[in-house]
Each structure stands twice: as C-alpha cells, then as structure tokens.
Design an enzyme around this catalytic site. Structure first.
Site, short mmCIF file in Angstrom:
data_model
loop_
_atom_site.label_atom_id
_atom_site.label_comp_id
_atom_site.label_asym_id
_atom_site.label_seq_id
_atom_site.Cartn_x
_atom_site.Cartn_y
_atom_site.Cartn_z
N ASP A 8 0.85 -1.19 0.00
CA ASP A 8 0.00 0.00 0.00
C ASP A 8 0.88 1.24 0.00
O ASP A 8 1.74 1.40 0.88
CB ASP A 8 -0.91 0.01 1.23
CG ASP A 8 -1.96 -1.10 1.17
OD1 ASP A 8 -1.93 -1.90 0.23
OD2 ASP A 8 -2.82 -1.15 2.08
N ASP A 129 -15.65 -3.16 -2.22
CA ASP A 129 -15.38 -3.04 -0.79
C ASP A 129 -16.72 -2.95 -0.09
O ASP A 129 -17.59 -2.18 -0.51
CB ASP A 129 -14.57 -1.76 -0.50
CG ASP A 129 -13.29 -1.70 -1.32
OD1 ASP A 129 -12.75 -2.77 -1.63
OD2 ASP A 129 -12.86 -0.59 -1.67
#
Length: 237
Positions: A8, A129
């Site tokens: 990330d 998500d």
C-alpha cells in the site's frame, strides 16, 4: 488459490491503514521496490499494489513507486486506487502492470466500466469493498445502499479478470477474514473471487482455500510477522 501480498503506497512510502482510516496509518518502509523484492524472495508469484493517495483523490499519485516496483520484480502486479478514466488505464498498463483494480468508478458509472472492460478484456478487476454486505466507495469514506452481491452480479457477464471482495470491517485488524461473506460472494457469481481483509494466519488461508476462493490478498500480517509469504503460499496449495 493465489496469494497476493499487498503493498500500500502513501506519499511514496509503504504503509498500512486500519479499516481504511487515513488517520490510522503505520509506515513499514521508505522503499516499496525493496519490499516487493523481499516478497518475491519469499515466494510471491504476484503482487497487489494500492495507490492510497489515488483512492482518496481520484487520480494517479504514486506512479514513480509503482514503476519502480514493476522494474524490480518479474511477476504479475496489479494496482488499484484512483483509476477513474481511460487515459489512466492506458498509462498504467503501459508501465507493465498485468491488471488494474477499479472500484468507485465502476459503481458510479457502470456503462463506462462495461465499455472499459470490452476495450481492455481481462485486464480490469472489479474491486468491491463492503461493510456489512453493503458497498463502500471513495477510499471507504462513503457506504452506499447497494448490496455487494447484487452489484457483482450486474458485472459477471463482462470480460473481467477477477473480483476483489474486501470486507472493510476486518481489513488491517488482524482479526481473521469474513469467510462466510467471501464464500457467499464466490457462490453467487461466475467470476474468479479474490478475498481481501483480515487474513492473519495459515488457518485463515486454509479456510479461504476450502471455501473455494481463487485468491487472497495479505497485508498487515506479513509486515508484522504474523504470517510469511512462504507459509501462505504453501497453505493456499
């Protein structure tokens, strides 16, 4: 089942967020390319990259770090975060990425996403998500009234490479994945489904494999030595 170690990116550094909260960030390294090489040395066959700045701002922000990772390793890499137009898709694919993850824009503009899937067959991954089964968008800052499974079903006829299903209640919490939710999604749609969120142990990997998932993204557990890439890959086989 494939194991996708996560890198990330925030401000060019390698970080993890807890439940997608930009105020709950841990920095794990200043050199994402070195991190990528480490995961490959441990047995990674593919890497999942996230442009966290891009997810928040809606445009490509960590291009240099992404490019450095691709040049450092010789395995398939995918990236998600802030991919909202065709020019960005072309730019990222030209860097050598294997596939791109699109979430918010797919939910907001399904016709555009369908057109992009036809233009770039099997290069785009639908990123869904969810929180309690409902779709979350904009770097998880908004939760919609759309069911994750209902949304996925509207796209399963397209030439999509895969569906990444993230449970944001478990993401970055080291509490184990939401296996029932992941299994329900896998059984509901005719697409490869990659589980994301909460994978912490060898047992978690085994449970997802047994549930029929096609892949699992592993993040914070690797960085905090709860699980190694080698152990995860072995358990997934």
């Amino acid at each position: 089942m494939e194991i996708w170690p996560a890198i990330d990116l925030l401000g060019g550094k390698c970080v993890r967020l807890q439940q997608g909260d930009y105020n709950r960030e841990t920095i794990y390294g200043d050199d994402p390319a070195e991190m990528a090489k480490r995961w490959v040395e441990e047995g990674a066959d593919c890497l999942h990259l996230v442009d966290l700045d891009g997810a928040k701002d809606g445009s490509l922000k960590n291009r240099d770090a992404i490019s450095a990772i691709i040049h450092a390793v010789n395995i398939p890499c995918e990236v998600g975060g802030g991919i909202r137009d065709e020019a960005t898709i072309e730019q990222l694919l030209s860097l050598g990425l294997s596939r791109l993850v699109i979430g918010t824009k797919a939910l907001r503009e399904p016709e555009w996403f369908a057109a992009m899937c036809e233009r770039f067959p099997n290069k785009l991954v639908l990123g869904i998500d969810a929180k309690e089964g409902m779709v979350a968008t904009d770097g998880w800052l908004e939760v919609s009234t759309t069911s994750a499974i209902d949304l996925a079903k509207t796209y399963e006829h397209l030439p999509i490479a895969a569906l990444i299903y993230t449970d944001i209640a478990t993401d970055g919490m080291l509490a184990g994945p939401n296996v029932p939710a992941m299994q329900a999604m896998k059984e509901a749609v005719n697409l490869p489904v990659v589980a994301s969120g909460g994978v912490t142990s060898v047992e978690d990997v085994k449970h997802l494999t047994a549930a029929g998932l096609d892949g699992a993204i592993v993040g914070r557990a690797l960085y905090e030595n709860r699980l190694t890439v080698r152990e995860a890959v072995a358990a997934a086989k």
